[in-house]
Design an enzyme around this catalytic site. Sequence first.
Site, PDB file in Angstrom:
ATOM      1  N   HIS A   1     -45.624  22.246  26.066  1.00 38.64           N
ATOM      2  CA  HIS A   1     -45.191  22.830  25.524  1.00 38.64           C
ATOM      3  C   HIS A   1     -45.337  22.357  23.601  1.00 38.64           C
ATOM      4  CE1 HIS A   1     -42.785  25.885  23.580  1.00 38.64           C
ATOM      5  NE2 HIS A   1     -41.674  25.092  23.328  1.00 38.64           N
TER       6      HIS A   1
ATOM      7  N   ASN B   1     -44.050  26.278  16.889  1.00 41.10           N
ATOM      8  CA  ASN B   1     -43.857  26.432  18.536  1.00 41.10           C
ATOM      9  C   ASN B   1     -43.702  28.301  18.805  1.00 41.10           C
ATOM     10  OD1 ASN B   1     -42.105  27.056  20.803  1.00 41.10           O
ATOM     11  ND2 ASN B   1     -39.856  25.439  20.653  1.00 41.10           N
TER      12      ASN B   1
ATOM     13  N   CYS C   1     -39.962  28.940  26.692  1.00 43.89           N
ATOM     14  CA  CYS C   1     -40.793  27.379  26.825  1.00 43.89           C
ATOM     15  C   CYS C   1     -41.317  27.819  27.909  1.00 43.89           C
ATOM     16  CB  CYS C   1     -40.479  26.745  26.256  1.00 43.89           C
ATOM     17  SG  CYS C   1     -40.426  26.864  24.300  1.00 43.89           S
TER      18      CYS C   1
HETATM   19  N1  ACO Z   1     -34.315  21.837   6.153  1.00 38.46           N
HETATM   20  C1  ACO Z   1     -34.292  20.921   5.571  1.00 38.46           C
HETATM   21  N2  ACO Z   1     -33.135  20.210   6.140  1.00 38.46           N
HETATM   22  C2  ACO Z   1     -32.297  20.306   7.465  1.00 38.46           C
HETATM   23  C3  ACO Z   1     -33.603  22.086   7.942  1.00 38.46           C
HETATM   24  C4  ACO Z   1     -34.936  22.485   7.327  1.00 38.46           C
HETATM   25  N3  ACO Z   1     -34.933  23.544   8.006  1.00 38.46           N
HETATM   26  N4  ACO Z   1     -33.002  21.862   9.175  1.00 38.46           N
HETATM   27  C5  ACO Z   1     -31.485  21.154   9.345  1.00 38.46           C
HETATM   28  N5  ACO Z   1     -31.652  20.080   8.123  1.00 38.46           N
HETATM   29  C6  ACO Z   1     -31.021  19.222   8.087  1.00 38.46           C
HETATM   30  C7  ACO Z   1     -29.192  19.229   9.308  1.00 38.46           C
HETATM   31  O1  ACO Z   1     -28.813  20.567   7.985  1.00 38.46           O
HETATM   32  C8  ACO Z   1     -28.745  17.753   8.763  1.00 38.46           C
HETATM   33  O2  ACO Z   1     -28.160  17.483   7.214  1.00 38.46           O
HETATM   34  P1  ACO Z   1     -27.350  16.812   7.797  1.00 38.46           P
HETATM   35  O3  ACO Z   1     -28.123  15.392   8.067  1.00 38.46           O
HETATM   36  O4  ACO Z   1     -26.794  16.704   5.638  1.00 38.46           O
HETATM   37  O5  ACO Z   1     -25.854  17.234   8.515  1.00 38.46           O
HETATM   38  C9  ACO Z   1     -30.266  17.085   8.605  1.00 38.46           C
HETATM   39  O6  ACO Z   1     -31.001  18.179   7.870  1.00 38.46           O
HETATM   40  C10 ACO Z   1     -30.931  16.785  10.085  1.00 38.46           C
HETATM   41  O7  ACO Z   1     -30.587  17.794  11.163  1.00 38.46           O
HETATM   42  P2  ACO Z   1     -30.819  18.020  12.804  1.00 38.46           P
HETATM   43  O8  ACO Z   1     -30.835  18.657  12.778  1.00 38.46           O
HETATM   44  O9  ACO Z   1     -29.797  16.638  12.954  1.00 38.46           O
HETATM   45  O10 ACO Z   1     -32.611  16.755  12.717  1.00 38.46           O
HETATM   46  P3  ACO Z   1     -33.549  16.408  13.698  1.00 38.46           P
HETATM   47  O11 ACO Z   1     -34.273  15.802  13.415  1.00 38.46           O
HETATM   48  O12 ACO Z   1     -32.460  17.114  15.072  1.00 38.46           O
HETATM   49  O13 ACO Z   1     -34.406  17.844  13.697  1.00 38.46           O
HETATM   50  C11 ACO Z   1     -35.415  19.831  15.163  1.00 38.46           C
HETATM   51  C12 ACO Z   1     -34.001  18.986  14.574  1.00 38.46           C
HETATM   52  C13 ACO Z   1     -36.609  19.322  14.815  1.00 38.46           C
HETATM   53  C14 ACO Z   1     -34.870  21.261  15.843  1.00 38.46           C
HETATM   54  C15 ACO Z   1     -34.983  18.536  16.502  1.00 38.46           C
HETATM   55  O14 ACO Z   1     -33.980  18.414  17.012  1.00 38.46           O
HETATM   56  C16 ACO Z   1     -35.783  19.914  18.102  1.00 38.46           C
HETATM   57  O15 ACO Z   1     -36.841  18.965  18.045  1.00 38.46           O
HETATM   58  N6  ACO Z   1     -35.054  19.567  18.864  1.00 38.46           N
HETATM   59  C17 ACO Z   1     -35.469  20.186  19.722  1.00 38.46           C
HETATM   60  C18 ACO Z   1     -36.285  21.786  19.706  1.00 38.46           C
HETATM   61  C19 ACO Z   1     -36.818  22.441  20.997  1.00 38.46           C
HETATM   62  O16 ACO Z   1     -37.237  21.183  21.859  1.00 38.46           O
HETATM   63  N7  ACO Z   1     -36.864  23.496  21.585  1.00 38.46           N
HETATM   64  C20 ACO Z   1     -37.171  23.393  22.522  1.00 38.46           C
HETATM   65  C21 ACO Z   1     -37.841  24.619  23.205  1.00 38.46           C
HETATM   66  S1  ACO Z   1     -37.880  25.594  21.660  1.00 38.46           S
HETATM   67  C22 ACO Z   1     -37.424  27.248  23.073  1.00 38.46           C
HETATM   68  O17 ACO Z   1     -37.557  27.281  24.096  1.00 38.46           O
HETATM   69  C23 ACO Z   1     -36.918  28.510  22.876  1.00 38.46           C
END
Ligand code: ACO
Length: 330
Positions: free
Chosen positions: A257, A287, A114
């Site tokens: 980003h 993304n 990224c």
């Molecule tokens: N649909 C429905 N439910 C889902 C999904 C989905 N697609 N994905 C996860 N869940 C569920 C999980 O199983 C979890 O359920 P549980 O509470 O029963 O265990 C719940 O939703 C919460 O999951 P979390 O992973 O805690 O959700 P979070 O609020 O952290 O969101 C996300 C996840 C969107 C991935 C977030 O953490 C994020 O954006 N992180 C940063 C991403 C980023 O900046 N990446 C860097 C750039 S990418 C690169 O460098 C290649």
Amino acid sequence: MPKSTIKGLGFYVPENIVTNHDLTKIMDTSDEWIKERTGIKERRWVNDDKLSTSLMGTYAAKKAISDSGLDKNDIDFIIFSTLSPDYYFPGSGVLLQKNLGIKEVGALDVRNQCSGFIYGLSIADQYIKSGMYKNILVVGSEIHSGGLDKSSRGRSVSVIFGDGAGAAVVSATDSDSCILSTHLHSEGKFAEELAVIKPATTFWIDKIVKNDDESYFPYMNGNFVFKNAVVRFEQVIFEALNYSNLKTEDINLLITHQANLRISQYIQKRLKLTDSQVFNNIMKYGNTTAASIPIALTEAYQSNLIKKGDIVVLAAFGSGFTWGSALIKW
Ligand code: ACO
């Protein structure tokens, strides 16, 4: 000493739109969850076998060259940022050089996910300041869709990522409208928190015994990445501002980003920026990793959101972890 400026911009995204609703048909997810947690409404996923990362980069690069008013033969170096190259080797920069029919200039691939476009921009800036090159093509392009785990097992990663490409022509200038500074960082102790581990030299393809092995798909410790991202984004934006003795109120446009709308909104709140000081388009494209900043920058520029003299801040954070920023006077 010459300075560098962004002389042309362009982007390309595949035609095939995949909405959140489309994803509910192949995995256990919902439009509400995706919109609430990421801001994403739809993304582009290639459905044409002929499209490759280098070809999408080529389309974006053609537009950027045309926008710059230069000819392809004026390009004297190519920087191609991607985590999803056409081949394990060679890199995609040489394929772009072939596709564009550019003479035998140097072509460098950047592997910083990224942050790849910011790293590429920084390299271009230094080469131009040193006087080595005059017009450098900096490209970010990704095809994520073919490598995602599209079952419910991979839903926390696969709903986020989209395909696309963006490009900039970075050229020498003696004007004050130039790239003022760039700032790059990494923290390799978190390399495995956001990664695709296989196949690689630590696990060659001939050792694959089970094709349900999850380590062939992107792994992301989402919460951990999120918490690190918001800290590093803020630090590296202030690093850029402080370098030029500027304040947050001097920012005309911040383009982060496009990792997650919640991350951008959090940064906006922390920096006390107005809506008009921040540009987001993750809603439409998801993304797109190395392509996200050049796509967003091009869209903002084409929408007349950037005018001469504006202070534009670009900032990225991603796998590695790596992060960086660029401060540009337009
Ligand atoms: N649909 C429905 N439910 C889902 C999904 C989905 N697609 N994905 C996860 N869940 C569920 C999980 O199983 C979890 O359920 P549980 O509470 O029963 O265990 C719940 O939703 C919460 O999951 P979390 O992973 O805690 O959700 P979070 O609020 O952290 O969101 C996300 C996840 C969107 C991935 C977030 O953490 C994020 O954006 N992180 C940063 C991403 C980023 O900046 N990446 C860097 C750039 S990418 C690169 O460098 C290649």
